[in-house]
Scaffold this motif. Structure first.
Motif, PDB file in Angstrom:
ATOM      1  N   ILE A 277       0.800  -1.242   0.319  1.00 41.24           N
ATOM      2  CA  ILE A 277      -0.014  -0.085  -0.074  1.00 41.24           C
ATOM      3  C   ILE A 277       0.949   1.250  -0.053  1.00 41.24           C
ATOM      4  O   ILE A 277       1.847   1.415   0.963  1.00 41.24           O
ATOM      5  CB  ILE A 277      -1.036   0.163   1.217  1.00 41.24           C
ATOM      6  CG1 ILE A 277      -1.710  -1.026   1.353  1.00 41.24           C
ATOM      7  CG2 ILE A 277      -1.784   1.272   1.365  1.00 41.24           C
ATOM      8  CD1 ILE A 277      -2.728  -1.240   2.566  1.00 41.24           C
TER       9      ILE A 277
ATOM     10  N   TYR B  62      -4.917  -0.126   7.100  1.00 37.39           N
ATOM     11  CA  TYR B  62      -5.536  -1.300   6.603  1.00 37.39           C
ATOM     12  C   TYR B  62      -5.734  -2.375   7.565  1.00 37.39           C
ATOM     13  O   TYR B  62      -5.579  -1.874   8.900  1.00 37.39           O
ATOM     14  CB  TYR B  62      -4.137  -1.917   5.573  1.00 37.39           C
ATOM     15  CG  TYR B  62      -3.143  -2.421   6.414  1.00 37.39           C
ATOM     16  CD1 TYR B  62      -2.933  -3.730   6.810  1.00 37.39           C
ATOM     17  CD2 TYR B  62      -2.109  -1.576   6.640  1.00 37.39           C
ATOM     18  CE1 TYR B  62      -1.732  -4.103   7.416  1.00 37.39           C
ATOM     19  CE2 TYR B  62      -0.734  -1.917   7.253  1.00 37.39           C
ATOM     20  CZ  TYR B  62      -0.762  -3.240   7.589  1.00 37.39           C
ATOM     21  OH  TYR B  62       0.263  -3.798   8.202  1.00 37.39           O
TER      22      TYR B  62
ATOM     23  N   ASP C 194      -9.828  -8.937   2.074  1.00 33.93           N
ATOM     24  CA  ASP C 194      -9.216  -7.828   1.433  1.00 33.93           C
ATOM     25  C   ASP C 194      -7.759  -8.066   1.696  1.00 33.93           C
ATOM     26  O   ASP C 194      -6.832  -7.737   0.604  1.00 33.93           O
ATOM     27  CB  ASP C 194      -9.721  -6.384   1.677  1.00 33.93           C
ATOM     28  CG  ASP C 194     -11.013  -6.119   1.261  1.00 33.93           C
ATOM     29  OD1 ASP C 194     -11.344  -6.628   0.468  1.00 33.93           O
ATOM     30  OD2 ASP C 194     -11.715  -5.101   1.683  1.00 33.93           O
ATOM     31  N   TRP C 195      -7.305  -8.197   2.800  1.00 35.79           N
ATOM     32  CA  TRP C 195      -5.723  -8.335   2.887  1.00 35.79           C
ATOM     33  C   TRP C 195      -5.295  -9.564   2.477  1.00 35.79           C
ATOM     34  O   TRP C 195      -4.068  -9.329   1.779  1.00 35.79           O
ATOM     35  CB  TRP C 195      -5.609  -8.614   4.592  1.00 35.79           C
ATOM     36  CG  TRP C 195      -4.289  -9.004   4.947  1.00 35.79           C
ATOM     37  CD1 TRP C 195      -3.935 -10.182   5.561  1.00 35.79           C
ATOM     38  CD2 TRP C 195      -3.094  -8.342   5.161  1.00 35.79           C
ATOM     39  NE1 TRP C 195      -2.525 -10.106   5.720  1.00 35.79           N
ATOM     40  CE2 TRP C 195      -2.026  -8.991   5.527  1.00 35.79           C
ATOM     41  CE3 TRP C 195      -2.610  -6.990   4.679  1.00 35.79           C
ATOM     42  CZ2 TRP C 195      -0.608  -8.722   5.492  1.00 35.79           C
ATOM     43  CZ3 TRP C 195      -1.375  -6.489   4.692  1.00 35.79           C
ATOM     44  CH2 TRP C 195      -0.622  -7.452   5.103  1.00 35.79           C
TER      45      TRP C 195
END
Length: 264
Positions: A176, A213, A219-220
């Motif tokens: 990210i 996050y 999603d991770w």
């Protein structure tokens, strides 16, 4: 009568101006006093307020107490205490040149925490801050731990590699990008903060949130699957719920100070 009225208005205006001027000078004096108080707080110390809030120093500015090499029971010679900083003396050969250095970790595991520190990187330099890391024999810690990137964005090739700047300073490395990208140039101090709480992770850089996050979510898992990490460790996404904080030797000079932590 009109002349007297004008004189009265002039007098009122003069009094108001004097009051505003006095208030402004008082505000400026208070600001200057606050700045002086901040400047007198020594590096690598805690204020009384921080102590009461539960903050603990991880580096005292004079010794390597609490720190050791990853998979080692000693503090590597490639790291030094220099002018109140914890410094990695770079080999200039990247990770391959770390015979006397290597990554170091603080010898205590942390779960939910707020970590603060300051870092400064050399020109063309690269380093990182690992957290929730596991110590596995013969493995570098990056095979198990998320990393907040440290980088000279102007000179190091990582700044243009990865995706959308996700290898620039402050980023969750290779995953990210830091947004906004607000790191300071090589040779200048950057203040950073990492907050981990029940799976939520936040990176702050120079006072701004740049990454947020959530671990162990769908999603991770998708994010990690689309990165280089599964090739290093198929179980990399299963980040430990409690782990080590570590500092990276990437072959470049890097300095750290004011390392402190509060358990949440």
């Amino acid at each position: 009568m009109r002349r007297e009225f004008l004189l009265l208005l002039t007098a009122i205006f003069a009094i108001a101006t004097a009051c505003n001027s006095g208030t402004k000078k008082k505000e400026e004096a208070n600001e200057e006093k606050s700045a002086q108080v901040e400047e007198t707080v020594p590096d690598n110390t805690l204020t009384d307020a921080e102590k009461q809030a539960g903050w603990v120093l991880l580096f005292d500015g004079t010794t390597s107490n609490g720190w050791r090499g990853n998979n080692k029971d000693y503090f590597p010679a490639g790291w030094q205490i220099v002018d109140g900083t914890l410094m990695c003396k770079g080999s200039g050969e990247g990770e391959a040149g770390a015979e006397e250095g290597g990554d170091i970790l603080y010898d205590e595991k942390f779960k939910d925490f707020q970590l603060k520190l300051e870092w400064k990187i050399s020109e063309g330099g690269n380093s990182g801050i690992f957290y929730l890391g596991e110590e596995v024999e013969d493995w570098p810690i990056y095979k198990t731990a998320p990393e907040m990137q440290i980088l000279d964005n102007e000179r190091h090739p990582d700044a243009i590699l990865g995706k959308d700047g996700n290898r620039k300073a402050g980023s969750l490395y290779d995953l990210i990008p830091a947004d906004p990208q607000n790191s300071k140039p090589a040779g200048e101090w950057n203040s950073v903060e990492i907050i981990c709480y029940q799976g939520t992770v936040v990176h702050k850089q120079n006072g701004e949130v740049v990454v947020e996050y959530h671990l162990w979510t769908d999603d991770w898992n998708a994010l990690v699957a689309d990165s280089k990490f599964p090739g290093l460790n198929p179980d990399w996404a299963d980040v430990a719920k409690e782990g080590y904080i570590a500092l990276q030797d990437h072959g470049n000079d890097v300095w750290f100070k004011n390392i402190k932590i509060k358990k949440l």
